[in-house]
Design a protein around this motif. Structure first.
Motif, mmCIF file in Angstrom:
data_model
loop_
_atom_site.group_PDB
_atom_site.id
_atom_site.type_symbol
_atom_site.label_atom_id
_atom_site.label_comp_id
_atom_site.label_asym_id
_atom_site.label_seq_id
_atom_site.Cartn_x
_atom_site.Cartn_y
_atom_site.Cartn_z
ATOM 1 N N CYS A 92 7.001 1.327 -1.650
ATOM 2 C CA CYS A 92 6.222 2.497 -2.065
ATOM 3 C C CYS A 92 6.127 3.449 -0.884
ATOM 4 O O CYS A 92 5.698 3.057 0.194
ATOM 5 N N LYS A 94 4.130 5.838 -0.538
ATOM 6 C CA LYS A 94 2.749 6.231 -0.283
ATOM 7 C C LYS A 94 1.999 5.143 0.493
ATOM 8 O O LYS A 94 1.350 5.411 1.497
ATOM 9 N N CYS A 95 2.110 3.896 0.024
ATOM 10 C CA CYS A 95 1.496 2.782 0.764
ATOM 11 C C CYS A 95 2.348 2.394 1.962
ATOM 12 O O CYS A 95 1.864 1.739 2.870
ATOM 13 N N CYS A 115 3.371 2.143 -8.750
ATOM 14 C CA CYS A 115 2.980 1.203 -7.705
ATOM 15 C C CYS A 115 1.701 0.525 -8.156
ATOM 16 O O CYS A 115 0.736 1.186 -8.536
ATOM 17 N N CYS A 118 -1.260 1.554 -5.439
ATOM 18 C CA CYS A 118 -1.864 2.893 -5.333
ATOM 19 C C CYS A 118 -1.634 3.765 -6.555
ATOM 20 O O CYS A 118 -2.202 4.843 -6.669
ATOM 21 N N GLU A 120 1.069 5.253 -7.421
ATOM 22 C CA GLU A 120 2.146 6.226 -7.226
ATOM 23 C C GLU A 120 3.245 6.043 -8.275
ATOM 24 O O GLU A 120 3.624 4.930 -8.597
HETATM 25 ZN ZN LIG Z 1 1.812 2.521 -3.430
#
Ligand SMILES: [Zn+2]
Length: 124
Positions: A92, A94-95, A115, A118, A120
């Motif tokens: 991911c 974002k994470c 995800c 999160c 996403e």
């Molecule tokens: Zn994520």
């Protein structure tokens, strides 16, 4: 194989749906098991029938090639070998961690992968 066996076999094959994989071509993944553990890369190819993936710059293998029209000298080429699909996880962005993938339906009815940590959305 007897005829009846064969008919049963064909029916079974039809029943089994093509497995849905959690990763697709061009996904960024992390290797979570095996000797390449911890490496990340882009999925170049998904070998659906073998349940394996080829990940960019992961699991290099040496192949001896014979001289051909393309490669006159032949010799050893180094390229990515496949790894089992269960050994990779989607990364991911974002994470910034490997994550499990969930499914979600958008308002317009489109199914997307998300995800699990999160939320996403990954492009399909
Ligand atoms: Zn994520």
């Amino acid at each position: 194989m007897t005829l009846i066996n064969r008919i049963v076999w064909i029916r079974l094959q039809k029943k089994m749906k093509r497995p849905k994989f959690h990763v697709k071509k061009n996904d960024l993944v992390m290797v979570i098991a095996g000797k390449e553990k911890g490496k990340t890369g882009k999925v170049l190819t998904v070998l659906t029938k073998k349940n394996r993936v080829i990940v960019e710059k992961v699991n290099f293998i040496k192949r001896h090639t014979r001289p051909s029209a393309k490669n006159r000298q032949g010799g050893i080429i180094v390229k990515e070998g496949s790894i089992h699909i269960s050994n990779v996880m989607l990364l991911c962005n974002k994470c910034n961690k490997p994550t499990r993938v969930g499914k979600k339906f958008l308002e317009d009815g489109k199914k997307v992968r998300v995800c699990k940590k999160c939320g996403e959305i990954f492009p399909n």
